[in-house]
Design a protein around this motif. Sequence first.
Motif, PDB file in Angstrom:
ATOM      1  N   THR A  10       0.890  -1.145  -0.010  1.00  0.00           N
ATOM      2  CA  THR A  10       0.123   0.222   0.011  1.00  0.00           C
ATOM      3  C   THR A  10       0.982   1.324   0.022  1.00  0.00           C
ATOM      4  N   GLY A  11       0.138   2.354  -0.381  1.00  0.00           N
ATOM      5  CA  GLY A  11       1.072   3.536  -0.478  1.00  0.00           C
ATOM      6  C   GLY A  11       2.120   3.481  -1.402  1.00  0.00           C
ATOM      7  N   ALA A  12       1.954   2.642  -2.836  1.00  0.00           N
ATOM      8  CA  ALA A  12       3.013   2.023  -3.404  1.00  0.00           C
ATOM      9  C   ALA A  12       3.037   2.917  -4.769  1.00  0.00           C
ATOM     10  N   SER A  13       2.447   4.098  -4.881  1.00  0.00           N
ATOM     11  CA  SER A  13       2.574   5.010  -6.164  1.00  0.00           C
ATOM     12  C   SER A  13       3.857   5.805  -6.211  1.00  0.00           C
ATOM     13  N   THR A  14       4.467   6.051  -5.197  1.00  0.00           N
ATOM     14  CA  THR A  14       5.683   6.682  -5.042  1.00  0.00           C
ATOM     15  C   THR A  14       6.427   6.315  -3.698  1.00  0.00           C
ATOM     16  N   GLY A  15       7.748   6.866  -3.638  1.00  0.00           N
ATOM     17  CA  GLY A  15       8.531   6.821  -2.334  1.00  0.00           C
ATOM     18  C   GLY A  15       8.703   5.388  -1.961  1.00  0.00           C
ATOM     19  N   ILE A  16       8.818   5.435  -0.613  1.00  0.00           N
ATOM     20  CA  ILE A  16       9.160   3.966  -0.111  1.00  0.00           C
ATOM     21  C   ILE A  16       8.172   2.665  -0.477  1.00  0.00           C
ATOM     22  N   GLY A  17       7.052   3.178  -0.514  1.00  0.00           N
ATOM     23  CA  GLY A  17       5.954   2.282  -1.017  1.00  0.00           C
ATOM     24  C   GLY A  17       6.215   1.554  -2.391  1.00  0.00           C
ATOM     25  N   LEU A  18       6.400   2.574  -3.288  1.00  0.00           N
ATOM     26  CA  LEU A  18       6.896   2.135  -4.724  1.00  0.00           C
ATOM     27  C   LEU A  18       8.129   1.134  -4.691  1.00  0.00           C
ATOM     28  N   ASP A  27      11.893  -9.785  -6.435  1.00  0.00           N
ATOM     29  CA  ASP A  27      12.473 -11.269  -5.692  1.00  0.00           C
ATOM     30  C   ASP A  27      11.246 -12.278  -6.196  1.00  0.00           C
ATOM     31  N   GLY A  28      10.493 -11.954  -7.154  1.00  0.00           N
ATOM     32  CA  GLY A  28       9.550 -12.805  -7.633  1.00  0.00           C
ATOM     33  C   GLY A  28       8.304 -13.080  -7.322  1.00  0.00           C
ATOM     34  N   PHE A  29       7.865 -12.026  -6.549  1.00  0.00           N
ATOM     35  CA  PHE A  29       6.476 -12.120  -6.129  1.00  0.00           C
ATOM     36  C   PHE A  29       5.423 -11.351  -7.302  1.00  0.00           C
ATOM     37  N   ASP A  30       4.337 -11.995  -7.176  1.00  0.00           N
ATOM     38  CA  ASP A  30       3.156 -11.385  -7.924  1.00  0.00           C
ATOM     39  C   ASP A  30       2.736  -9.995  -6.956  1.00  0.00           C
ATOM     40  N   LEU A  31       2.246  -9.148  -7.405  1.00  0.00           N
ATOM     41  CA  LEU A  31       1.834  -7.951  -6.898  1.00  0.00           C
ATOM     42  C   LEU A  31       0.457  -7.440  -7.076  1.00  0.00           C
ATOM     43  N   VAL A  32      -0.480  -7.007  -5.776  1.00  0.00           N
ATOM     44  CA  VAL A  32      -1.330  -6.128  -5.771  1.00  0.00           C
ATOM     45  C   VAL A  32      -1.033  -4.782  -5.349  1.00  0.00           C
ATOM     46  N   ILE A  33      -0.808  -3.813  -5.625  1.00  0.00           N
ATOM     47  CA  ILE A  33      -0.501  -2.390  -5.298  1.00  0.00           C
ATOM     48  C   ILE A  33      -1.589  -1.534  -5.238  1.00  0.00           C
ATOM     49  N   ALA A  34      -1.504  -0.665  -4.216  1.00  0.00           N
ATOM     50  CA  ALA A  34      -2.794   0.244  -3.914  1.00  0.00           C
ATOM     51  C   ALA A  34      -2.180   1.529  -3.594  1.00  0.00           C
ATOM     52  N   ALA A  35      -2.866   2.554  -3.788  1.00  0.00           N
ATOM     53  CA  ALA A  35      -2.585   4.042  -3.387  1.00  0.00           C
ATOM     54  C   ALA A  35      -3.986   4.748  -3.811  1.00  0.00           C
ATOM     55  N   ASN A  36      -4.301   5.930  -3.264  1.00  0.00           N
ATOM     56  CA  ASN A  36      -5.421   6.992  -3.577  1.00  0.00           C
ATOM     57  C   ASN A  36      -5.039   7.976  -4.712  1.00  0.00           C
ATOM     58  N   GLU A  37      -4.365   7.503  -5.572  1.00  0.00           N
ATOM     59  CA  GLU A  37      -4.082   8.584  -6.725  1.00  0.00           C
ATOM     60  C   GLU A  37      -3.653   7.608  -8.031  1.00  0.00           C
ATOM     61  N   GLU A  58      -6.645   1.780  -7.219  1.00  0.00           N
ATOM     62  CA  GLU A  58      -6.706   2.945  -6.907  1.00  0.00           C
ATOM     63  C   GLU A  58      -7.950   3.181  -5.819  1.00  0.00           C
ATOM     64  N   ALA A  59      -7.599   3.466  -4.569  1.00  0.00           N
ATOM     65  CA  ALA A  59      -8.439   3.286  -3.410  1.00  0.00           C
ATOM     66  C   ALA A  59      -8.097   4.083  -2.376  1.00  0.00           C
ATOM     67  N   ASP A  60      -9.008   4.675  -1.625  1.00  0.00           N
ATOM     68  CA  ASP A  60      -8.884   5.656  -0.340  1.00  0.00           C
ATOM     69  C   ASP A  60      -8.526   4.721   0.722  1.00  0.00           C
ATOM     70  N   LEU A  61      -7.297   4.288   1.100  1.00  0.00           N
ATOM     71  CA  LEU A  61      -7.093   3.699   2.283  1.00  0.00           C
ATOM     72  C   LEU A  61      -7.353   4.277   3.681  1.00  0.00           C
ATOM     73  N   GLY A  66     -12.327   1.849   1.045  1.00  0.00           N
ATOM     74  CA  GLY A  66     -11.214   1.786   0.240  1.00  0.00           C
ATOM     75  C   GLY A  66     -10.543   0.421   0.518  1.00  0.00           C
ATOM     76  N   VAL A  67     -10.326   0.192   1.708  1.00  0.00           N
ATOM     77  CA  VAL A  67      -9.661  -1.207   2.207  1.00  0.00           C
ATOM     78  C   VAL A  67     -10.220  -2.414   1.484  1.00  0.00           C
ATOM     79  N   ASP A  68     -11.615  -2.225   1.817  1.00  0.00           N
ATOM     80  CA  ASP A  68     -12.464  -3.384   1.256  1.00  0.00           C
ATOM     81  C   ASP A  68     -12.452  -3.611  -0.442  1.00  0.00           C
ATOM     82  N   LYS A  69     -12.226  -2.633  -1.121  1.00  0.00           N
ATOM     83  CA  LYS A  69     -11.931  -2.486  -2.564  1.00  0.00           C
ATOM     84  C   LYS A  69     -10.696  -3.313  -2.958  1.00  0.00           C
ATOM     85  N   LEU A  70      -9.528  -2.894  -1.922  1.00  0.00           N
ATOM     86  CA  LEU A  70      -8.437  -3.600  -2.131  1.00  0.00           C
ATOM     87  C   LEU A  70      -8.590  -5.052  -1.962  1.00  0.00           C
TER      88      LEU A  70
END
Length: 260
Positions: A10-18, A27-37, A58-61, A66-70
């Motif tokens: 989460t918070g993965a659009s920029t910065g530490i989250g990205l 490392d080989g993970f599949d990903l679901v990433i989320a942010a509010n933008e 894109e969800a307001d966490l 928003g968490v339910d949407k994720l």
Amino acid sequence: MPANQLAVATGASTGIGLELARCCAEDGFDLVIAANEPAIQQAATELRNSGASVEAVEADLATTEGVDKLCAAVGDRPIDALLANAGVGLGKAFLDQDFTRVRRVIDTNLTGTLYLIHRAGNEMLRRGSGRILITGSIAGFMPGSFQAVYNGTKAFLDSFSFALREELRDSGITVTCLMPGATETEFFRRADMMDTKVGTEEKDDAHEVAKAGFDAMLRGESDIVTGMKNKIQTTVANVTPNEMLARQHRKMAEPGTAKQ
């Protein structure tokens, strides 16, 4: 890393989250990433270009909806690693802040984060395996004058992560707290802190911070403070009176303290 393990960041659009998401992809993970933008879609494209399987939400966490949407986007897939990183800051004196923004800091950093951990953690508990990385902060070690609410939320998360880890000690689930210092991200601009010393001084590299946290999560460690300067600061904070810490924090975060 076995194929098709799933990480949620989460918070993965920029910065530490990205950067945490990038570590997962490498490392080989599949990903679901989320942010509010909308920038979360651009982040997903960038990660897919490295060969990763990535779904963007894109969800307001800050909201349960928003968490339910994720969680709906994750569906029935088991979450092998939850990287709960979404968070916002807010500068200036508490009584000068718009309370709507104060509430948003609390709802994003705490309410939404805890709800997501509760949902994902229960699914992990049923399977008896999983990793949770919570982005706390060294800000949680000191009263944050002119960042009072933000530092308070990080103190909560730092404490919460250790408590949850102990509760899950024999469950097969590990909980790791990443506690960075000031990091080169959009955080300080978004928090209206570009007129402060901490907002304008040199900061830690976001990828290095994320990589340290990611590696600590994989090792199952309880926590990691990134950077020697931050390690020293937290050690000193543990033996310094809170009144003095609050006064020191003022020198970093009070509006007008930016380097001229």
